[in-house]
Design an enzyme around this catalytic site. Sequence first.
Site, PDB file in Angstrom:
ATOM      1  N   ASN A  71       9.915   4.997   4.305  1.00 56.24           N
ATOM      2  CA  ASN A  71      10.971   5.240   3.860  1.00 56.24           C
ATOM      3  C   ASN A  71      11.316   6.897   4.594  1.00 56.24           C
ATOM      4  O   ASN A  71      10.560   7.604   4.324  1.00 56.24           O
ATOM      5  CB  ASN A  71      11.455   5.533   2.281  1.00 56.24           C
ATOM      6  CG  ASN A  71      10.944   4.259   1.847  1.00 56.24           C
ATOM      7  OD1 ASN A  71      11.428   3.164   1.947  1.00 56.24           O
ATOM      8  ND2 ASN A  71      10.173   4.697   1.004  1.00 56.24           N
ATOM      9  N   HIS A  74      -0.817   6.699   8.589  1.00 53.02           N
ATOM     10  CA  HIS A  74      -0.034   5.509   8.847  1.00 53.02           C
ATOM     11  C   HIS A  74       1.423   5.736   8.760  1.00 53.02           C
ATOM     12  O   HIS A  74       2.356   5.434   9.474  1.00 53.02           O
ATOM     13  CB  HIS A  74      -0.596   4.321   8.329  1.00 53.02           C
ATOM     14  CG  HIS A  74       0.122   3.149   8.775  1.00 53.02           C
ATOM     15  ND1 HIS A  74      -0.258   2.201   9.739  1.00 53.02           N
ATOM     16  CD2 HIS A  74       1.113   2.526   8.230  1.00 53.02           C
ATOM     17  CE1 HIS A  74       0.625   1.076   9.896  1.00 53.02           C
ATOM     18  NE2 HIS A  74       1.398   1.263   8.966  1.00 53.02           N
ATOM     19  N   GLU A  75       1.890   6.051   7.316  1.00 50.88           N
ATOM     20  CA  GLU A  75       3.142   6.155   6.856  1.00 50.88           C
ATOM     21  C   GLU A  75       3.956   7.202   7.496  1.00 50.88           C
ATOM     22  O   GLU A  75       5.132   7.078   7.947  1.00 50.88           O
ATOM     23  CB  GLU A  75       3.022   6.081   5.522  1.00 50.88           C
ATOM     24  CG  GLU A  75       2.523   5.285   4.525  1.00 50.88           C
ATOM     25  CD  GLU A  75       2.967   3.561   5.189  1.00 50.88           C
ATOM     26  OE1 GLU A  75       4.097   3.366   5.460  1.00 50.88           O
ATOM     27  OE2 GLU A  75       2.247   2.672   5.055  1.00 50.88           O
ATOM     28  N   GLY A  93       0.785  -1.311   0.069  1.00 57.28           N
ATOM     29  CA  GLY A  93       0.054   0.035  -0.040  1.00 57.28           C
ATOM     30  C   GLY A  93       1.001   1.328   0.077  1.00 57.28           C
ATOM     31  O   GLY A  93       0.643   2.134  -0.835  1.00 57.28           O
TER      32      GLY A  93
END
Length: 875
Positions: free
Chosen positions: A271, A303-304, A267
């Site tokens: 990084n 979320h990321e 998804g």
Amino acid sequence: MRDAEPQPVRLADYRPPDWLVDTVDLDISLHPSATRVVARLALRRNPEGEAGAPVVLDGDGLVLVRLALDGKPAAGGAFDASPDRLTLTPSADRFLLEVETLLDPTANTQLMGLYRTGGTYCTQCEPEGFRRITYFPDRSDVLAVYTTRIEADRDAAPVLLGNGNLLRNGPIAGTGRHYAVWHDPWPKPSYLFALVGGRLAKVPGHFVTASGRPVDLGIYVEEGKQDRAGYAMDALRRSMRWDETAFGREYDLDVFNIVAVSDFNMGAMENKGLNVFNDKYVLASPETATDADYANIEAIIAHEYFHNWTGNRITCRDWFQLCLKEGLTVFRDQEFSADQRSRPVKRIADVRLLKAQQFVEDAGPLAHPVRPEMYREINNFYTATVYEKGAEVVRMLKALLGEAGFRAGMDLYFARHDGDAATIEDFLACFAEATGRDLAHFALWYAQSGTPRLDVAGSYDEAAGTYRLDVVQSTPPTPGQPTKAPLLIPLALGLVGPNGHDLPLVLADGTPVEGVLEVTQEKQSFVFTGVGTRPVASLNRGFSASVNLVTDLSTDDLVFLAAHDRDPFNRFDAIQALAVQLLKRGAAEGTLPPHAALLDAARRLLEDGALDPAFKAQALALPGENEIAREIGTQVDPDAVHAARRALRRALAQALTDGFAATYAAMDTPGPYRPDAASAGRRALRTLSLDYLTVPGTPDALQRALARYRAADNMTDRFGTLAVLAQHDSPERREALDDFYVRFEKDPLVIDKWLSLQAQIPEAGTLDRVRALMLLPVFSMSNPNRVRALVGALATGNPTQFNRPDGAGYDFLVDVVLTLDAKNPQLASRLLSAFKTWRQLEPKRAALAERALRKVADAPGLSDDVADIALRALG
């Protein structure tokens, strides 16, 4: 069979790395088929490692061009190199290693490491992709500071992005090429490395942190799609502000970039400073994205971003600790979405997902603990158990410790382990120290697989004014764990009086209960005093514990809770429990049982003007066929489940026609489309009402749906109505499907919806339809989104047609998996996991599924990814 099975990796075998890397300087010259990578690694011997151990660096299909130690070419006998490993024995405890490798990004169909898609260079290094770029100790406990120089043809890749902050960039005189140098000051493991190069358009943004530091934001998309990145940028800003407020976490670089790519196995990826996203979780406009798409974009952007602290600044010591970043960060993004939208509706949606995916996983041959003790292929452990159950374990910890105790533990975790590669023990120790609470018993949630069953029976003693709850917990055997210990289970509850108000909770010893009981033993009883009237027990409120709850509540009790419980989740759960009881009986008996109680509860809920429309839409949607099958457990006949659900839908539609018609009219949302939660809730309830009104399939009903499709001015209404029509084999369905294709043929993300919808039609011709759709120009086996949209939707979203009694659905999936395996093993293995419930099927289907799995297991040259799933599924 395969020549060799994947070799196990065990948590018990963990050893610290023998060599550490302080700095990594990369010089990457991008070329479609001959990319050169020069890596300069400052290595030093780890005092905690094995004395005298050689340097062993991981590789994966690498072509070694050159090797130097401290600036001098390495002699032929000083090292041993293969495509998958580089070993050398240096004389010094510190040295500079220079390695040059040659890559072919265009040929990299695995989409791991450095690959090229649609002219864009991109990387994906989690979990073990960096070793496909250069030789490296590719493990999560080796943290280094990275500086990356990227160069490329200026016309082919005018945008060059890397981790961290941009130091300098410019043209390379006389070459037509240019370069950019990026530096990340925060030590990170290799799985967080990223670069992107291509022709991309930037959507700029700006953010000022709580301490007043400016941050430049950028979302990079394909040219012409800039207008579809606005919501993602808004979600990013809101995520950054929320993390400062809710967890005290401030962003730590000068820039934050997101890149949307169309070919991506996952998804999104966190990084450091350069998040790479599947474009379906970035691009949105009212004409192309549904309310669900907007909600997913919001959640996944968050979320990321939240990984910046729970995953990046504090990373995992090893991959067995994966839930330490993923489960914790899922919990954080769930809390963010709950604050942005409706907390009760978000909780219902999360639990529905948990039960549909993780409970099923826990009950099958692929079950594993939240922190597994062994794996053969780590790619296969990015599972619902790690993510969703991992989040539930964090939520249970918060339920036990309370808001203040949980925040104190999180604050200590961030302060103590910033810059560390941590473990579950490190995490729990912070909460234990911050609260003085012994969490050794609670830690079993991380080690023990399977979904616990909680049997709860209540009895009221009118003369004594007491109410007694008898609780029995048990967890069924799972692979490798035949016996289970009792867990520490936080059971949130209330005792609801006849007037709908909660009664005070006081135990027999005089201890007041603040809404949560702690179940710690196999059998336990709790007696409440001062109970002047018979209450109805409202158990596991808010789904406080990730358990299968079995109660002695009567039908009347469930109807009462559906109408009066102050806990919204349990109001929802009560009406769903009524439906599940009917559907299980209906599937077993072949006819719909008496269902007046459910109809009464549904009518009351539909007519309750005080309830959130989004809540009504969730509560009135019947449990899905996979959920019903899970409740049945064994000897499942998907056709019987489908028939039972269809009969109950028809009964609800017939009994509540007037109510659904009135609701359909009342939930109209005039004016411009807005993706806010309130508007989305009204649209959801309106579409659900239309669905029930269309169940009879009469010409008038189908024409009403088609008229709404034609008049739709946003994708939510258009696609929602198309989904309603898709359930009816009719000229109206054919017209709408054809029109949708013509409108959106050039938009792959929208066509994915069209593909998925048709793959999930529960009709005998669906498998042939799927095969035909695979021949269309809009479908590509090389794009994970297309494959998941069509093949994945059939395998996981169409129980009757995947589990056809002739086995054709199984054979089809196996053929796709074997075709994909040589090109993209990750995608192939995830498709194969659709077999995780095969042992629960009735004997004929189970035998056909087993035969199909054995065909995979016996295939020569399987990847470790697919072989691992096949062998575990077969047991």
